[in-house]
Motif scaffolding. Structure first.
Motif, mmCIF file in Angstrom:
data_model
loop_
_atom_site.group_PDB
_atom_site.id
_atom_site.type_symbol
_atom_site.label_atom_id
_atom_site.label_comp_id
_atom_site.label_asym_id
_atom_site.label_seq_id
_atom_site.Cartn_x
_atom_site.Cartn_y
_atom_site.Cartn_z
ATOM 1 N N HIS A 60 -3.883 2.958 3.898
ATOM 2 C CA HIS A 60 -2.326 2.944 3.870
ATOM 3 C C HIS A 60 -1.606 2.385 2.685
ATOM 4 O O HIS A 60 -2.255 1.489 2.025
ATOM 5 C CB HIS A 60 -1.847 2.144 5.112
ATOM 6 N N HIS A 62 0.759 0.045 1.466
ATOM 7 C CA HIS A 62 1.465 -1.473 2.102
ATOM 8 C C HIS A 62 2.621 -1.845 0.882
ATOM 9 O O HIS A 62 2.891 -1.345 -0.181
ATOM 10 C CB HIS A 62 0.407 -2.623 1.940
ATOM 11 N N THR A 63 3.436 -2.841 1.636
ATOM 12 C CA THR A 63 4.357 -3.360 0.967
ATOM 13 C C THR A 63 4.369 -4.257 -0.570
ATOM 14 O O THR A 63 5.175 -4.197 -1.184
ATOM 15 C CB THR A 63 5.640 -4.023 1.891
ATOM 16 N N PRO A 75 2.775 -6.155 5.285
ATOM 17 C CA PRO A 75 2.602 -4.902 6.138
ATOM 18 C C PRO A 75 2.341 -3.733 5.537
ATOM 19 O O PRO A 75 2.555 -3.341 4.469
ATOM 20 C CB PRO A 75 3.951 -5.034 6.820
ATOM 21 N N HIS A 76 2.495 -2.692 6.296
ATOM 22 C CA HIS A 76 2.462 -1.223 6.148
ATOM 23 C C HIS A 76 3.786 -0.880 5.325
ATOM 24 O O HIS A 76 4.738 -1.091 5.967
ATOM 25 C CB HIS A 76 2.209 -0.337 7.174
ATOM 26 N N TYR A 77 3.895 -0.016 4.223
ATOM 27 C CA TYR A 77 5.193 0.588 3.853
ATOM 28 C C TYR A 77 5.570 1.550 5.206
ATOM 29 O O TYR A 77 4.954 2.268 5.549
ATOM 30 C CB TYR A 77 4.940 1.444 2.771
ATOM 31 N N GLU A 137 4.850 5.892 8.014
ATOM 32 C CA GLU A 137 4.086 5.405 7.155
ATOM 33 C C GLU A 137 3.416 6.234 6.308
ATOM 34 O O GLU A 137 3.464 7.468 6.543
ATOM 35 C CB GLU A 137 3.003 4.159 7.728
ATOM 36 N N PRO A 164 6.206 1.244 -2.768
ATOM 37 C CA PRO A 164 5.044 0.608 -2.207
ATOM 38 C C PRO A 164 4.546 -0.259 -3.438
ATOM 39 O O PRO A 164 4.724 0.339 -4.304
ATOM 40 C CB PRO A 164 4.380 1.597 -1.452
ATOM 41 N N ARG A 187 -9.158 -5.401 6.197
ATOM 42 C CA ARG A 187 -8.740 -5.156 4.849
ATOM 43 C C ARG A 187 -9.979 -5.338 3.999
ATOM 44 O O ARG A 187 -10.006 -6.686 3.765
ATOM 45 C CB ARG A 187 -7.304 -5.990 4.550
ATOM 46 N N CYS A 190 -8.220 -3.615 -1.971
ATOM 47 C CA CYS A 190 -6.810 -3.412 -2.103
ATOM 48 C C CYS A 190 -6.536 -2.908 -3.736
ATOM 49 O O CYS A 190 -7.275 -3.483 -4.669
ATOM 50 C CB CYS A 190 -6.054 -4.752 -2.058
#
Ligand SMILES: [Cu+2]
Length: 195
Positions: A60, A62-63, A75-77, A137, A164, A187, A190
């Motif tokens: 995903h 993420h922010t 968190p997820h965008y 998302e 994001p 996770r 990244c």
């Protein structure tokens, strides 16, 4: 077009691509994310090489940028933030009855009452399919090929604001159930995206 490419390695300050679990995302794996936008829609490409073969990973946007742990990515965008409280607190009912003096006021002690209003907690369901879904998302789950490569594309009829800041690879494919929507396990890696 925004683009980021990184070669995963153990965290060092300022690293673009970080693996938190080299058993699932080996050091040396390479990922690329590209984001293209028009005035009204967006498209995101994700490619990765060097993962375990024939395996599903949740992925995903993420922010927040990546950090020393997977939690740093935030968190997820989400395009839309519904955050509907399931049970909005009703206002406290205070009976404004007349204060009856009971005897001489002298010496009577008045204890200030704390406000009866309950603190409205901004609790949001951790997993709510109406918020956590691939339309709201950016989900880029991959199932790797026998050579450890994978790719995914996500398109949306909206644009990013604010952008994001990371792509997170999770240990498992993203779930979509009523109580676990958006959950994809730990996770494990990244990739930071440019601001
Ligand atoms: Cu995620």
């Amino acid at each position: 077009m925004t683009s980021a490419t990184g070669t995963f390695a153990a965290y060092t300050p300022g690293a673009t691509a970080v693996t938190y679990d080299q058993g699932l995302v080996p050091a040396g794996a390479v990922a690329t994310v590209s984001i293209a936008q028009t005035s009204s829609d967006s498209r995101v490409w994700f490619t990765v090489a060097g993962l375990l073969p024939n395996r599903g990973y949740g992925v995903h946007l993420h922010t927040n940028p990546c950090g020393a742990t997977g939690e740093a990515a935030g968190p997820h965008y989400r395009h839309r933030h519904q955050q509907v409280a399931p049970n909005p607190p009703s206002p406290p009912t205070v009976a404004p009855g007349p204060v009856t003096p009971s005897g001489p006021a002298q010496g009577s002690k008045v204890t200030p009452q704390a406000s009866a209003a309950p603190a409205a907690s901004a609790s949001v369901p951790a997993a709510n399919p109406s918020d956590a879904n691939p339309q709201n998302e950016v989900w880029l789950d991959v199932t790797t090929r026998p050579d450890g490569r994978g790719s995914a594309v996500a398109t949306h009829p909206w644009t990013f604001d604010p952008p994001p800041r990371s792509l997170v690879i999770h240990a498992a494919p993203t779930k979509t159930g009523p109580s676990d929507a958006g959950d994809a396990g730990a996770r494990v890696a990244c990739l930071t995206l440019p601001a």
